[in-house]
Design an enzyme around this catalytic site. Sequence first.
Site, short mmCIF file in Angstrom:
data_model
loop_
_atom_site.label_atom_id
_atom_site.label_comp_id
_atom_site.label_asym_id
_atom_site.label_seq_id
_atom_site.Cartn_x
_atom_site.Cartn_y
_atom_site.Cartn_z
N THR A 53 0.82 -1.22 0.00
CA THR A 53 0.00 0.00 0.00
C THR A 53 0.85 1.26 0.00
O THR A 53 0.52 2.25 -0.65
CB THR A 53 -0.90 0.01 1.26
OG1 THR A 53 -1.79 -1.09 1.17
CG2 THR A 53 -1.70 1.28 1.37
N SER A 61 1.48 -7.38 -1.29
CA SER A 61 2.15 -8.44 -0.51
C SER A 61 1.30 -9.70 -0.37
O SER A 61 1.79 -10.72 0.11
CB SER A 61 2.59 -7.94 0.86
OG SER A 61 1.53 -7.92 1.77
N THR A 72 1.30 -4.62 4.10
CA THR A 72 1.05 -5.03 5.49
C THR A 72 0.47 -6.44 5.60
O THR A 72 0.58 -7.07 6.65
CB THR A 72 0.08 -4.06 6.20
OG1 THR A 72 -1.16 -4.05 5.50
CG2 THR A 72 0.65 -2.67 6.29
N ASP A 73 -0.15 -6.94 4.51
CA ASP A 73 -0.91 -8.19 4.66
C ASP A 73 -0.04 -9.39 5.02
O ASP A 73 -0.44 -10.25 5.80
CB ASP A 73 -1.70 -8.48 3.37
CG ASP A 73 -2.83 -7.48 3.19
OD1 ASP A 73 -3.17 -6.78 4.17
OD2 ASP A 73 -3.38 -7.38 2.07
#
Length: 336
Positions: free
Chosen positions: A15, A57, A88-89
């Site tokens: 992101t 990700s 972040t995932d």
Amino acid sequence: MPIKRRILLVATGGTIASQLSAHGLRPDLDGAQLLSYVPELQEEYEIEAIQVCNIDSTNMTPKVWDEIVAAVECKYLYYDGFVICHGTDTMAYTSAALSYMIQNSNKPIVVTGSQKPISEENTDARQNLIDSIRYAGDPLSQGVVLIFNGNVIAGTRAKKTYAHSYNAFSSVNFPVLAVIQERKIIRFIPQQVYQEPVRFCYHLNDSIVILKLIPGTKPELLEYLFQNYDCIVIESFGVGGIPQSLLDTFYEQMEKWISTGKLVVMATQVANEGSNMEVYEVGQRIKEDFHLMEAYDMTLEATVTKLMYLMSVCRGSFTAIYDGFYKTVNYDILSR
Ligand code: ASP
């Protein structure tokens, strides 16, 4: 004039680097473009950027971890610290994987990202990047950490616990190593003393699967998983156990596969405080009968990536994997 600390930014997408496309947010900006949003840092540090990939990700793989590790290893001598920008995932998986793939590093390797793109006006990206570069540029920093929302979390202890909030990551079963307030790093955990030089490792063994139990899980599933994977992590309920309805198949399959070097590791679905299979009969008996390993207070992300690492370096020796699993790396396990 003091010599500027040298930082390498390793960009991978996420992101933080995304822009709006006709089909939603998509990684677009490269590392140099990310740095253009924090020009003030160029005066304090000498920062260079390289691009390993530009992916959401969700698409992260062990192969890309190899590329990240290679990027750090080949520039290791030339920089004082490394900042990996990441979605972040799967960030907690990457920070755990890097904790095993890069060990004994006296230089900091920071994984960071954001909930909002850096190009948006209201974003957490700039602050996370500034914090990460400051931490990576501090001579007291070391090892693999994840930095988010001012928290410095050991690479093996991070878990994404909020989908939207800026406070997306928690440090599970372990305190944060430090917090960053304004320009100040407040450290809570003393520096580690490494007895050995930095070590880089590649090619994790990804023949591993997680079986998350639900009431009524079908035994046929176990048969399939034993046939197709070298390691099954069973995410059990509470402190850990296997339901009666799976026991016959479990015993039958374990007896068949254990001699071939296949592994079963018990973990828990409960987010905090970890497993302890010795508490209940449903756990104690199978643990004793098969000398099973259990995750105790480790995160699922650390459990999975540690097993990938150990299966790769121990080459089928159960004793070496067993001993390695309970050896603490980057604060990953406390209780046993
Ligand atoms: N889907 C994005 C990713 O993991 C989410 C994020 O970066 O926050 O790349």
